[in-house]
Design a protein around this motif. Sequence first.
Motif, short mmCIF file in Angstrom:
data_model
loop_
_atom_site.label_atom_id
_atom_site.label_comp_id
_atom_site.label_asym_id
_atom_site.label_seq_id
_atom_site.Cartn_x
_atom_site.Cartn_y
_atom_site.Cartn_z
N SER A 1 29.83 44.83 49.78
CA SER A 1 30.85 45.78 49.31
C SER A 1 32.25 45.44 49.81
CB SER A 1 30.48 47.20 49.74
OG SER A 1 30.54 47.32 51.17
N GLN A 2 32.33 44.63 50.89
CA GLN A 2 33.63 44.29 51.47
C GLN A 2 34.14 42.91 51.03
OE1 GLN A 2 35.44 46.34 53.24
NE2 GLN A 2 33.89 47.96 53.24
N ARG A 3 33.50 42.31 50.04
CA ARG A 3 33.95 40.98 49.60
C ARG A 3 35.35 41.04 49.00
NH1 ARG A 3 29.43 38.86 45.66
NH2 ARG A 3 29.61 41.03 45.01
N LEU A 4 36.10 39.98 49.22
CA LEU A 4 37.46 39.88 48.67
C LEU A 4 37.41 39.54 47.19
CD1 LEU A 4 39.22 37.80 51.47
CD2 LEU A 4 39.73 40.17 50.89
N ALA A 5 38.20 40.22 46.40
CA ALA A 5 38.33 39.91 44.97
C ALA A 5 39.43 38.86 44.81
CB ALA A 5 38.67 41.17 44.18
N VAL A 6 39.04 37.63 44.48
CA VAL A 6 39.99 36.52 44.40
C VAL A 6 39.83 35.80 43.07
CG1 VAL A 6 40.00 36.22 46.91
CG2 VAL A 6 38.40 34.90 45.51
N THR A 7 40.81 34.99 42.74
CA THR A 7 40.74 34.21 41.52
C THR A 7 39.87 32.97 41.71
OG1 THR A 7 42.72 32.92 42.09
CG2 THR A 7 43.04 34.96 40.83
N PHE A 8 39.43 32.41 40.60
CA PHE A 8 38.57 31.23 40.65
C PHE A 8 39.30 30.05 41.30
CE2 PHE A 8 37.51 27.20 38.49
CZ PHE A 8 36.21 27.03 38.93
N LYS A 9 40.54 29.83 40.91
CA LYS A 9 41.28 28.68 41.44
C LYS A 9 41.50 28.78 42.94
CE LYS A 9 43.84 27.23 37.31
NZ LYS A 9 45.16 26.97 36.74
N SER A 10 41.74 30.01 43.44
CA SER A 10 41.99 30.15 44.88
C SER A 10 40.73 29.83 45.68
CB SER A 10 42.46 31.57 45.19
OG SER A 10 41.47 32.53 44.85
N ARG A 11 39.56 30.25 45.20
CA ARG A 11 38.33 29.96 45.94
C ARG A 11 37.99 28.47 45.88
NH1 ARG A 11 32.68 33.28 45.48
NH2 ARG A 11 32.23 32.03 43.63
N VAL A 12 38.16 27.88 44.70
CA VAL A 12 37.87 26.45 44.57
C VAL A 12 38.82 25.64 45.44
CG1 VAL A 12 37.88 24.51 42.98
CG2 VAL A 12 36.86 26.67 42.29
N ARG A 13 40.08 26.04 45.50
CA ARG A 13 41.02 25.30 46.33
C ARG A 13 40.67 25.44 47.81
NH1 ARG A 13 47.61 25.90 47.24
NH2 ARG A 13 47.62 24.45 49.00
N PHE A 14 40.24 26.63 48.22
CA PHE A 14 39.83 26.82 49.61
C PHE A 14 38.69 25.87 49.98
CE2 PHE A 14 36.82 28.93 52.51
CZ PHE A 14 37.61 29.00 53.66
N LEU A 15 37.68 25.79 49.12
CA LEU A 15 36.56 24.89 49.37
C LEU A 15 37.01 23.42 49.35
CD1 LEU A 15 33.87 26.65 47.16
CD2 LEU A 15 33.97 26.64 49.65
N HIS A 16 37.88 23.12 48.41
CA HIS A 16 38.38 21.74 48.28
C HIS A 16 39.20 21.34 49.50
CE1 HIS A 16 41.28 18.68 46.79
NE2 HIS A 16 40.22 18.22 46.16
N HIS B 1 31.77 36.26 51.41
CA HIS B 1 32.92 37.13 51.64
C HIS B 1 33.95 37.10 50.50
CE1 HIS B 1 31.95 38.30 55.80
NE2 HIS B 1 31.38 37.11 55.85
N THR B 2 33.68 36.41 49.42
CA THR B 2 34.60 36.42 48.28
C THR B 2 33.82 36.60 46.99
OG1 THR B 2 34.52 34.02 47.94
CG2 THR B 2 36.19 34.85 49.46
N ARG B 3 34.49 37.16 46.01
CA ARG B 3 33.93 37.26 44.66
C ARG B 3 35.04 36.98 43.66
NH1 ARG B 3 35.00 42.33 42.27
NH2 ARG B 3 36.04 43.79 43.69
N ILE B 4 34.69 36.33 42.59
CA ILE B 4 35.69 35.89 41.61
C ILE B 4 35.94 37.00 40.59
CG2 ILE B 4 36.17 34.25 39.76
CD1 ILE B 4 34.63 32.17 41.32
N VAL B 5 37.21 37.29 40.36
CA VAL B 5 37.62 38.25 39.34
C VAL B 5 38.71 37.61 38.49
CG1 VAL B 5 37.05 40.27 40.75
CG2 VAL B 5 39.37 39.31 40.83
N SER B 6 39.02 38.25 37.40
CA SER B 6 40.08 37.74 36.53
C SER B 6 41.45 37.93 37.17
CB SER B 6 40.02 38.45 35.17
OG SER B 6 41.11 38.08 34.36
N ARG B 7 42.34 37.06 36.82
CA ARG B 7 43.71 37.18 37.32
C ARG B 7 44.39 38.45 36.78
NH1 ARG B 7 46.60 33.11 38.95
NH2 ARG B 7 45.33 31.60 37.79
#
Length: 483
Positions: A52-67, A154-160
């Motif tokens: 329930s506490q996961r961050l709502a982030v964009t796809f590009k931001s999560r992929v860049r973090f991993l990259h 800790h993150t979940r992807i949502v639309s921009r």
Amino acid sequence: MVSNVSKSVCEFSKSETDVESREHTVTASFAWSSSKISDIEQIAERIENRRSQRLAVTFKSRVRFLHDCHKIVKRKDYSHTRISKKDLYEYRDKIQAEYESGAGMFNSPFFTYLDIKSDIYCLTLIVERAVELLESDYVDTGDWLYYRDFSADHTRIVSRFPRMRNDLAVAALVVLFYYSMTPVLFCLIMPSSNICDTTDQYLGVIASFYFASTTISTVGYGDLTVDQGPPYRPFVGILYMLFAMVVAVVALSAIASSTFSPLERVFERIFERFNPKDNKDLFLYQRIRKIKFVKLTELAVEILCFILLGIFGSQLVIYFANDLEEGADWSWMTSFYWATQTATTIGYGDLNQPKSLRYFNIFYLLFSTILVGNALGKLGTLKEEMQLARRRHAWDRRPITKRMIDEMQAYDHDDKVDQYEFLVSSLIYLGYLDSERIAPIMEKFRSYAGKKGYISAEQNIDDDPVDEDLLMSMEDDYIDSEE
């Protein structure tokens, strides 16, 4: 911008602290009374709190973090998918500076006010959450951040864009596009006299909307059809029909996964008093009969209300119509006949409909599609509900016997059923689990546990090697997202 990020970080820090506080409270309460909450319930609460506490982030931001984390691993020549606390601090400072410089699309107070998510802003939140997590006692991973696990947990992807984060809003946009393209297609790009009235542009647009409703609802009265002239016209008609079915599926799926309908909630409250689930004094056959009665009666009432709406709506249109065609002066029984074939999306097309009825039909046909989809969905779940009721009835009344003890344990057992054995066997008995679902989970456990038969942090904390294929695919995803 800095104040906005600091405010957000404080909010997320507070939420993380709340989660930790709840978990410490659970641990403390369990120390003095193990009867209040079981180990299984603690596990469920812990996972649900984190989810329930996961961050709502964009796809590009999560992929860049991993990259970016992967680049740190390669540069420092680490052998695992983790980075040190020092690496994380340096990365945070770099991202913070990039954010404060105003880099990145949508990185401005105006877009923040509109709740349009910026990739760099979301990345800042991800990194700050990672720092907060590493500095807290929430997990014990030393001075290392296992960024792949962190990203998943800790993150979940949502639309921009805010309107695209709701399934109903997306479905509404798809339906709106479908209705908007219909007059463009059949009145401008490929003018069709069968659909679009060329003598009156306004009536032509209304007729095209009406044609869109008859197509998406699968009613198809046959009064408006695609021209069968040049060969490309029927082919365009085929594509249009297929697209209409896709739009209908998208709309019905969004409606099925939501509880937006106030009328639906009214029906649920009305029939809730007849629900047999809480009445344990009923025999099984009485419970099954009541489930059937409640479900079918609720469905019949919904259909009847919709048919009555069609009857009165069509009669009002006919009453106020100025120029009725011959045979279009319907009686109440004719309206009843028309409303029934429309509500059920049958549409024989044997009636001479007043053209003024098309205004009403544009909406009535669309909602008839929703009604039929809802009805089919309820009928589909009726059998599952009855099967669950049978299993639950037998499970509730099952006494403690030697046979039950044997069934709840493995072949070699000690005749003592613990909470884990009771939970798993009950889930299987009730039909929530089966061997097909259990097999891949236990296969994963065996791959982790090996011959020891258990998993421990000491055993597996360093068994997280870099998956080169996975990281390469992440790099490809990042490049594709940039393009």
